[in-house]
Enzyme design. Sequence first.
Site, PDB file in Angstrom:
ATOM      1  N   HIS A  68      -2.560  -1.303   4.143  1.00  0.00           N
ATOM      2  CA  HIS A  68      -1.573  -0.163   3.451  1.00  0.00           C
ATOM      3  C   HIS A  68      -0.678  -1.041   3.381  1.00  0.00           C
ATOM      4  O   HIS A  68      -0.207  -1.519   4.604  1.00  0.00           O
ATOM      5  CB  HIS A  68      -0.951   1.037   2.993  1.00  0.00           C
ATOM      6  CG  HIS A  68      -0.755   1.447   4.861  1.00  0.00           C
ATOM      7  ND1 HIS A  68      -1.430   1.460   5.893  1.00  0.00           N
ATOM      8  CD2 HIS A  68       0.514   1.149   5.409  1.00  0.00           C
ATOM      9  CE1 HIS A  68      -1.225   1.549   6.607  1.00  0.00           C
ATOM     10  NE2 HIS A  68       0.032   1.734   7.459  1.00  0.00           N
ATOM     11  N   HIS A 104       3.929  -1.735   3.490  1.00  0.00           N
ATOM     12  CA  HIS A 104       5.068  -0.699   3.576  1.00  0.00           C
ATOM     13  C   HIS A 104       6.124  -1.898   3.264  1.00  0.00           C
ATOM     14  O   HIS A 104       6.622  -3.005   3.086  1.00  0.00           O
ATOM     15  CB  HIS A 104       5.825  -1.085   5.382  1.00  0.00           C
ATOM     16  CG  HIS A 104       4.671  -0.178   5.655  1.00  0.00           C
ATOM     17  ND1 HIS A 104       5.314   1.361   6.455  1.00  0.00           N
ATOM     18  CD2 HIS A 104       3.812   0.010   6.438  1.00  0.00           C
ATOM     19  CE1 HIS A 104       4.552   1.681   7.171  1.00  0.00           C
ATOM     20  NE2 HIS A 104       2.790   1.382   7.297  1.00  0.00           N
TER      21      HIS A 104
END
Length: 140
Positions: free
Chosen positions: A99, A101
């Site tokens: 992922h 950010h």
Amino acid sequence: MSGCLFCQIARGDRHAHTVFEKEGTVAFLDIFPCTPGHTLVIPRQHYPTLDEMPAEEAGRLFHVAAVVAGKVQAAMGAAGFNLGVNNGKAAGQEVFHVHIHIIPRYPNDGGGSMKSVARMSGEKDIEQIASKIRQTFSPS
Ligand code: AMP
Ligand code: ZN
């Protein structure tokens, strides 16, 4: 990966505040935001860490992240953003599904820059380090 939190979000089996979806990518709000609008961008496909993801797919993920980051900044009226990956336990990764950010930044929000994530003490031979890294591209 049935037990993976972010796979569950990607499949729609777990609720998330989704802000954007495109083909193999989902963007949703971080449940414990560092700043208002803190967003995570994930691939639908499960890869534990970025270095395990094919570079072409990582490229597509970063492309979407760059687009979403601009939209988040505009929507939130933010003054900037940090975009980053905690890759591996040593880097602070807690959820082992890749992922990115997006952390919108605001004047006087109390945060630092990317350079505040770690500190190097003492002098290091920068050219020796550069040489070591170059070697991995074309080992002799
Ligand atoms: P990292 O340290 O890069 O692995 O960060 C994982 C991030 O996922 C943290 O910022 C958490 O706040 C966030 N997070 C954990 N669970 C959820 C969830 N169910 N929905 C949205 N964000 C989450
Ligand atoms: Zn997963």
